[in-house]
Scaffold this motif. Structure first.
Motif, mmCIF file in Angstrom:
data_model
loop_
_atom_site.group_PDB
_atom_site.id
_atom_site.type_symbol
_atom_site.label_atom_id
_atom_site.label_comp_id
_atom_site.label_asym_id
_atom_site.label_seq_id
_atom_site.Cartn_x
_atom_site.Cartn_y
_atom_site.Cartn_z
ATOM 1 N N LEU A 9 0.849 -1.183 0.000
ATOM 2 C CA LEU A 9 0.000 0.000 0.000
ATOM 3 C C LEU A 9 0.891 1.241 0.000
ATOM 4 C CD1 LEU A 9 -2.895 1.122 0.200
ATOM 5 C CD2 LEU A 9 -2.657 1.002 2.673
ATOM 6 N N ILE A 10 1.925 1.238 0.852
ATOM 7 C CA ILE A 10 2.827 2.386 0.994
ATOM 8 C C ILE A 10 4.275 1.921 0.890
ATOM 9 C CG2 ILE A 10 3.651 4.190 2.573
ATOM 10 C CD1 ILE A 10 0.933 4.010 3.989
ATOM 11 N N GLU A 11 5.092 2.729 0.231
ATOM 12 C CA GLU A 11 6.534 2.529 0.234
ATOM 13 C C GLU A 11 7.201 3.809 0.718
ATOM 14 O OE1 GLU A 11 10.306 1.435 -2.694
ATOM 15 O OE2 GLU A 11 8.281 1.402 -3.511
ATOM 16 N N LEU A 12 8.073 3.660 1.697
ATOM 17 C CA LEU A 12 8.900 4.776 2.164
ATOM 18 C C LEU A 12 10.214 4.673 1.396
ATOM 19 C CD1 LEU A 12 8.213 4.551 6.010
ATOM 20 C CD2 LEU A 12 6.964 5.851 4.267
ATOM 21 N N SER A 13 10.265 5.275 0.216
ATOM 22 C CA SER A 13 11.387 5.069 -0.701
ATOM 23 C C SER A 13 12.712 5.553 -0.117
ATOM 24 C CB SER A 13 11.110 5.746 -2.046
ATOM 25 O OG SER A 13 10.937 7.125 -1.879
ATOM 26 N N TYR A 14 12.683 6.541 0.753
ATOM 27 C CA TYR A 14 13.912 7.085 1.330
ATOM 28 C C TYR A 14 14.611 6.088 2.266
ATOM 29 C CZ TYR A 14 10.545 8.204 5.039
ATOM 30 O OH TYR A 14 9.558 8.137 6.000
#
Length: 170
Positions: free
Chosen positions: A147-152
């Motif tokens: 659902l969500i990716e924290l790319s950092y």
């Protein structure tokens, strides 16, 4: 639909400096939740999937409805000691120690094509461990959907060649 509008950001949780992405605001909104699952279904439509595996606990609220939408089964990946049958386990690192994930030995057959689904890809440790469990059983991980990716936090880098699909990226 802009799914970010349905995700509440809570500053300084669980500790100062963290901006927690709270999906409960999306989950409680039936149309938004349904639209998110449908959008994730479209993102993985080209993959050949026999079963979806989701790690405890929020992987259940993403993986199970996605499995229903795709017409495939769902395999829960649990913390050690939570499954009643014979299991295989793998260790993973926590911020302050270690823990174990487990899956029933008969949950995935050799050669089955498995999609991993979870609410969030952050550092990638839980998903990396989930991949190892699936591979121990002889399953083939064909992708991972979030659902969500924290790319950092660069969690993708721990997944090697596993194709990653994310609905929302921060």
């Amino acid at each position: 639909m802009n799914f970010k509008d349905y995700i509440r950001v809570i500053p300084d949780f669980p500790k100062p400096g963290i901006r927690f992405k709270d999906i409960t605001t999306l989950l409680k909104n039936g149309p938004a939740y349904q639209a998110a699952i449908e959008a994730m279904k479209q993102q993985v439509a080209e993959l050949e999937i026999d079963v979806i595996a989701g790690p405890e606990a929020r992987g259940f609220v993403i993986g199970a409805p996605l499995a229903l939408a795709l017409g495939v089964g769902f395999v829960p990946i649990r913390k050690s000691g939570k499954l009643p049958g014979e299991t295989v386990e793998a260790d993973y690192d926590l911020e302050y120690g270690k823990d174990k994930l487990a899956v029933h030995k008969d949950a995935i057959a050799p050669g089955q094509k498995v999609l991993i689904a979870d609410d969030l890809l952050a550092t990638g440790g839980t998903i990396e461990t989930t991949v190892k469990l699936i591979q121990k059983l002889g399953g083939e991980v064909v992708g991972a959907a979030f659902l969500i990716e924290l790319s950092y936090l660069q969690g993708r880098s721990k997944l090697g060649s596993v194709p990653v699909r994310s609905l929302v990226t921060f």
